[in-house]
Design a protein around this motif. Structure first.
Motif, PDB file in Angstrom:
ATOM      1  N   PRO A  35     -25.607  -1.142 -21.344  1.00  0.00           N
ATOM      2  CA  PRO A  35     -25.909  -2.271 -20.449  1.00  0.00           C
ATOM      3  C   PRO A  35     -24.699  -3.134 -20.106  1.00  0.00           C
ATOM      4  O   PRO A  35     -24.598  -3.641 -18.992  1.00  0.00           O
ATOM      5  N   ALA A  36     -23.748  -3.272 -21.044  1.00  0.00           N
ATOM      6  CA  ALA A  36     -22.620  -4.177 -20.808  1.00  0.00           C
ATOM      7  C   ALA A  36     -21.644  -3.636 -19.767  1.00  0.00           C
ATOM      8  O   ALA A  36     -20.866  -4.394 -19.177  1.00  0.00           O
ATOM      9  N   ASN A  37     -21.682  -2.319 -19.517  1.00  0.00           N
ATOM     10  CA  ASN A  37     -20.733  -1.728 -18.565  1.00  0.00           C
ATOM     11  C   ASN A  37     -21.428  -1.132 -17.341  1.00  0.00           C
ATOM     12  O   ASN A  37     -20.850  -0.311 -16.642  1.00  0.00           O
ATOM     13  N   THR A  38     -22.675  -1.539 -17.130  1.00  0.00           N
ATOM     14  CA  THR A  38     -23.414  -1.050 -15.959  1.00  0.00           C
ATOM     15  C   THR A  38     -23.677  -2.240 -15.030  1.00  0.00           C
ATOM     16  O   THR A  38     -24.384  -3.175 -15.390  1.00  0.00           O
ATOM     17  N   ILE A  39     -23.058  -2.157 -13.850  1.00  0.00           N
ATOM     18  CA  ILE A  39     -23.128  -3.301 -12.933  1.00  0.00           C
ATOM     19  C   ILE A  39     -24.185  -3.041 -11.856  1.00  0.00           C
ATOM     20  O   ILE A  39     -24.137  -2.031 -11.153  1.00  0.00           O
ATOM     21  N   LYS A  49     -26.214 -15.725 -16.028  1.00  0.00           N
ATOM     22  CA  LYS A  49     -26.848 -15.900 -17.341  1.00  0.00           C
ATOM     23  C   LYS A  49     -27.782 -14.727 -17.656  1.00  0.00           C
ATOM     24  O   LYS A  49     -27.942 -14.348 -18.800  1.00  0.00           O
ATOM     25  N   LEU A  50     -28.404 -14.180 -16.615  1.00  0.00           N
ATOM     26  CA  LEU A  50     -29.402 -13.132 -16.828  1.00  0.00           C
ATOM     27  C   LEU A  50     -28.806 -11.719 -16.809  1.00  0.00           C
ATOM     28  O   LEU A  50     -29.495 -10.752 -17.100  1.00  0.00           O
ATOM     29  N   MET A  51     -27.535 -11.616 -16.442  1.00  0.00           N
ATOM     30  CA  MET A  51     -26.947 -10.286 -16.311  1.00  0.00           C
ATOM     31  C   MET A  51     -26.439  -9.773 -17.654  1.00  0.00           C
ATOM     32  O   MET A  51     -25.748 -10.511 -18.367  1.00  0.00           O
ATOM     33  N   PRO A  52     -26.732  -8.522 -18.003  1.00  0.00           N
ATOM     34  CA  PRO A  52     -26.303  -8.023 -19.307  1.00  0.00           C
ATOM     35  C   PRO A  52     -24.818  -7.682 -19.363  1.00  0.00           C
ATOM     36  O   PRO A  52     -24.281  -7.389 -20.420  1.00  0.00           O
ATOM     37  N   PHE A  53     -24.152  -7.706 -18.206  1.00  0.00           N
ATOM     38  CA  PHE A  53     -22.705  -7.454 -18.200  1.00  0.00           C
ATOM     39  C   PHE A  53     -21.980  -8.787 -18.061  1.00  0.00           C
ATOM     40  O   PHE A  53     -22.592  -9.811 -17.733  1.00  0.00           O
ATOM     41  N   ARG A  54     -20.649  -8.747 -18.293  1.00  0.00           N
ATOM     42  CA  ARG A  54     -19.879  -9.996 -18.266  1.00  0.00           C
ATOM     43  C   ARG A  54     -19.368 -10.286 -16.863  1.00  0.00           C
ATOM     44  O   ARG A  54     -18.782  -9.406 -16.227  1.00  0.00           O
ATOM     45  N   ALA A  55     -19.596 -11.502 -16.401  1.00  0.00           N
ATOM     46  CA  ALA A  55     -19.020 -11.925 -15.121  1.00  0.00           C
ATOM     47  C   ALA A  55     -18.207 -13.178 -15.396  1.00  0.00           C
ATOM     48  O   ALA A  55     -18.658 -14.056 -16.134  1.00  0.00           O
ATOM     49  N   ILE A  56     -17.009 -13.224 -14.840  1.00  0.00           N
ATOM     50  CA  ILE A  56     -16.124 -14.369 -15.110  1.00  0.00           C
ATOM     51  C   ILE A  56     -15.614 -14.959 -13.793  1.00  0.00           C
ATOM     52  O   ILE A  56     -15.783 -14.351 -12.732  1.00  0.00           O
ATOM     53  N   GLN A  75     -31.388  -5.327 -27.325  1.00  0.00           N
ATOM     54  CA  GLN A  75     -31.094  -4.994 -25.921  1.00  0.00           C
ATOM     55  C   GLN A  75     -31.501  -3.560 -25.559  1.00  0.00           C
ATOM     56  O   GLN A  75     -32.040  -3.300 -24.486  1.00  0.00           O
ATOM     57  N   ARG A  76     -31.250  -2.647 -26.505  1.00  0.00           N
ATOM     58  CA  ARG A  76     -31.541  -1.245 -26.212  1.00  0.00           C
ATOM     59  C   ARG A  76     -33.048  -1.012 -26.068  1.00  0.00           C
ATOM     60  O   ARG A  76     -33.508  -0.380 -25.119  1.00  0.00           O
ATOM     61  N   ALA A  77     -33.819  -1.614 -26.996  1.00  0.00           N
ATOM     62  CA  ALA A  77     -35.279  -1.465 -26.939  1.00  0.00           C
ATOM     63  C   ALA A  77     -35.808  -2.108 -25.648  1.00  0.00           C
ATOM     64  O   ALA A  77     -36.657  -1.537 -24.955  1.00  0.00           O
ATOM     65  N   LEU A  78     -35.252  -3.280 -25.325  1.00  0.00           N
ATOM     66  CA  LEU A  78     -35.687  -3.981 -24.108  1.00  0.00           C
ATOM     67  C   LEU A  78     -35.379  -3.157 -22.865  1.00  0.00           C
ATOM     68  O   LEU A  78     -36.180  -3.057 -21.944  1.00  0.00           O
ATOM     69  N   GLY A  79     -34.192  -2.564 -22.857  1.00  0.00           N
ATOM     70  CA  GLY A  79     -33.772  -1.740 -21.723  1.00  0.00           C
ATOM     71  C   GLY A  79     -34.720  -0.561 -21.532  1.00  0.00           C
ATOM     72  O   GLY A  79     -35.143  -0.266 -20.405  1.00  0.00           O
ATOM     73  N   ARG A  80     -35.079   0.100 -22.630  1.00  0.00           N
ATOM     74  CA  ARG A  80     -35.993   1.255 -22.545  1.00  0.00           C
ATOM     75  C   ARG A  80     -37.369   0.803 -22.054  1.00  0.00           C
ATOM     76  O   ARG A  80     -38.003   1.465 -21.222  1.00  0.00           O
ATOM     77  N   LEU A  81     -37.788  -0.353 -22.553  1.00  0.00           N
ATOM     78  CA  LEU A  81     -39.101  -0.878 -22.180  1.00  0.00           C
ATOM     79  C   LEU A  81     -39.128  -1.209 -20.677  1.00  0.00           C
ATOM     80  O   LEU A  81     -40.114  -0.960 -19.978  1.00  0.00           O
TER      81      LEU A  81
END
Ligand code: AMP
Length: 614
Positions: A67-71, A92-99, A263-269
């Motif tokens: 999730p952290a590297n998927t934009i 705030k809601l994005m699982p990747f980093r935005a700066i 995060q992984r369980a949430l992503g699968r769900l």
């Protein structure tokens, strides 16, 4: 890649928030081009791994693992400032980093092949566009260059320009950018050949956004956007999230374990819920099943269509609320709407369709074109039209009229907004207005370009400013000091303001593209609402500013008059004192009520009349 005999065809691309779609005119019809997986839409998603970069389905399929590297959702950030409140909320809601990147531009940070890398949102969107170009080339069999790209009707100049930049990076030449609702209407206009003038409502509920637009289409293919409303954070993802929360609660109840931190369980769900939601569009119940979801526990939950509708009731109600706003803004009743067109994957939801049909008293909804393909379809019609690949009279005559969402103008004396192009003016458009220098011998003019509906210029959004110098010294109001202002919005919605000193021909321009300031749809809506809310206050401000200007003009004329006309020394002294007093009062900042300004002016008029009559 080979080049096409007789020139490569131009393609139409719907660059969506969650999915993108590409189409082309081929074999005498519009064809939606399937990607390498056989899918007719491609996730607007880019992923970076230790070994490769993935775009589209490949990226989406591995999102739960990485999730952290998927934009995804780059469209929410493109052309906007990082400090923008909406961007902050989204980030705030994005699982990747935005700066925050240089110039307050958002950048995403990923780990690619073991190294940290930063990308602008234009670069991410360009990767999606390059993928769509590649999909088209594989299908057509030659290199594609020209494309029509669609953008939301409310996109401002910066968002449009950034999208154009992304296309350029992807090696595309944007022959035209058109609004998404317009593209959808074109798709149906061509398919169904409306006769006479029609009011068409485009109800576009996609993955992350909801847009409702009212267009009028006349029998010869002229499209005019009358109003737009919607919610930039309402769509399929909201429905998925409500389902996810429902599952998380169920898991907690059954196993007393909280999934929400994993995060992984949430992503699968999330992936499972999205699939289940799609099934509920044709079935009345579905089972969400996931093996070993958390701590070795398998998950299984039955969800009925009724439960799904109950979970998302507030979202569906919001859709109707926005629909009503759109009708009010367009000055229309629901009975005035001739056609209702469904766009966006989420309009497949049964509840959405039934609710809409009920709202329009049983009217048939137009859904003959796949809702997630209608925009690309219309874009491809436009692309072929512009590149002269079509011969159909109707398509050849196609004309587009989109509108400016907010008024554009410049700031003038007394901090007032002088409007040059009114809100809802069809674009492309070009308007000119002349302005005089308001001080004697002033040789420059500082032009501040604003967007908004408020009377006080500074209450509006400052798009940019520039100074034109070299105005011949002359008394204020002289024809020598006339500066012609030309405001031009091109077919892509990009604004150019040109100032020209009429007496010398000197010009200076400002193009509103990569400005530091940008407006979101939410901000546009807020500005229009504020203008309504502060109408009374604005009227008061306008009256006061006009009264001040009128008093200043009177003083100016009086000063000139006393220079030219003889009067007795005592009278001259009286008038001069009165002028000095009034000027001092004006510049003291004590000016409060309009009545007081008018009284001061009457007093001055009285004193001068007395002096001149002696
Ligand atoms: P779009 O952005 O127009 O491509 O729409 C994508 C959204 O439509 C996603 O949230 C999908 O989950 C949703 N969607 C696609 N097909 C269906 C369907 N059959 N039922 C419900 N939602 C759908």
């Amino acid at each position: 890649m080979a080049s096409c005999e007789g020139g490569a065809p131009a393609i139409g691309i719907d660059l969506g928030t969650t999915y993108s779609c590409v189409a082309v005119w081929k074999n005498n019809r519009i064809e939606i081009i399937p990607n390498d997986q056989g899918n007719r839409t491609t996730p607007s998603c880019v992923a970076f791994t230790d070994s490769q970069r993935l775009v589209g389905d490949g990226a989406k399929n591995q999102i739960a693992r990485n999730p952290a590297n998927t934009i995804f959702n780059a469209k929410r950030l493109i052309g906007r400032r990082f400090s923008d409140v909406m961007v902050q909320e989204d980030v705030k809601l994005m699982p990747f980093r935005a700066i925050e990147g240089p110039g307050d531009m958002p950048k995403v940070v990923v780990t690619h092949k073991g190294h940290e890398r930063q990308f602008s949102t234009e670069e991410i969107s360009s990767m999606v566009l390059a993928k769509m170009k590649e999909i088209a080339e594989a299908y057509i069999g030659c290199t594609v260059k020209n494309a029509v790209i669609t953008v939301p009707a409310y996109f401002n100049d910066c968002q449009r320009q950034a999208t154009k930049d992304a296309a350029t990076i992807a090696g595309l030449n944007v022959v035209r950018m058109i609004n998404e609702p317009t593209a959808a209407a074109i798709a149906y206009g061509v398919d169904n050949r409306f006769g006479g003038k029609k009011n068409v409502l485009i109800f576009d509920l996609g993955g992350g956004t909801f847009d409702v637009s009212l267009l009028t289409i006349d029998g010869v293919g002229k499209f005019e956007v009358k109003a737009v409303a919607g919610d930039t954070h309402l769509g399929g993802e909201n429905f998925d999230n409500r389902m996810v929360n429902y599952c998380v609660d169920d898991f907690k109840k059954k196993w007393n374990k909280d999934l929400s931190g994993n995060q992984r369980a949430l992503g699968r769900l999330k992936v499972a819920c999205e699939k289940a939601k799609r099934i509920l569009s044709y079935d009345t119940q579905v089972s969400v099943e996931l093996d070993v979801l958390l701590d070795g526990i398998d998950f299984s939950l039955k969800i009925t269509r009724a439960k799904f509708e109950e979970l998302n009731k507030s979202f569906f109600e919001e859709c109707i609320k926005q629909l009503e706003t759109c009708l009010v803004d367009a000055n229309m009743y629901k009975g005035d709407v001739d056609e209702v067109i469904l766009v966006g994957g989420s309009t497949r939801i049964q509840k959405v369709q039934s609710m809409l049909q009920e709202f329009f008293d049983g009217k048939e909804l137009r859904k003959s074109i796949n809702p997630d393909e209608a925009v690309a379809y219309g874009a491809a019609v436009m692309a072929s039209n512009l590149c002269c690949q079509l011969t159909t009279k109707m398509i050849k005559d196609l004309m587009l009229l989109d509108v400016t969402p907010l008024s554009l103008g410049r700031g003038v004396r007394g901090e007032r907004m002088s409007v040059v192009i009114r809100r809802n003016t069809p674009i492309p458009t070009k308007k000119t207005k002349n302005y005089y220098i308001t001080e004697d011998n002033k040789t420059y003019s500082n032009i501040k370009v604003y967007q908004g509906e408020r009377t006080r210029s500074t209450d509006n959004f400052l798009l940019g400013s520039f100074t034109i110098s070299g105005i011949p010294p002359a008394p204020k109001g002289s024809y020598l000091s006339v500066v012609e202002h030309c405001f031009e919005i091109d077919a892509d919605g990009i604004l150019t303001v040109t100032a020209k000193i009429v007496s010398t021909g000197k010009t200076k321009s400002l193009t509103v593209t990569n400005l530091s300031g940008r407006l979101s749809k939410h901000e546009i809506e807020k500005m229009v609402k504020d203008a309504e809310k502060f109408k009374l206050e604005d009227q008061k401000f306008k009256r006061k500013a006009e009264a001040c200007n009128s008093l200043e003009d009177y003083i100016y004329d009086l000063k000139n008059k006393i220079k030219r006309k003889y009067m007795a020394p005592q009278d001259l002294k009286n008038v001069q004192n009165a002028i000095d007093d009034t000027e001092e009062w004006l510049s003291s900042g004590k000016v409060a009520a309009v009545d007081e300004i008018e009284r001061r002016k009457e007093m001055l008029e009285f004193i001068s009349r007395l002096a001149f009559s002696n």
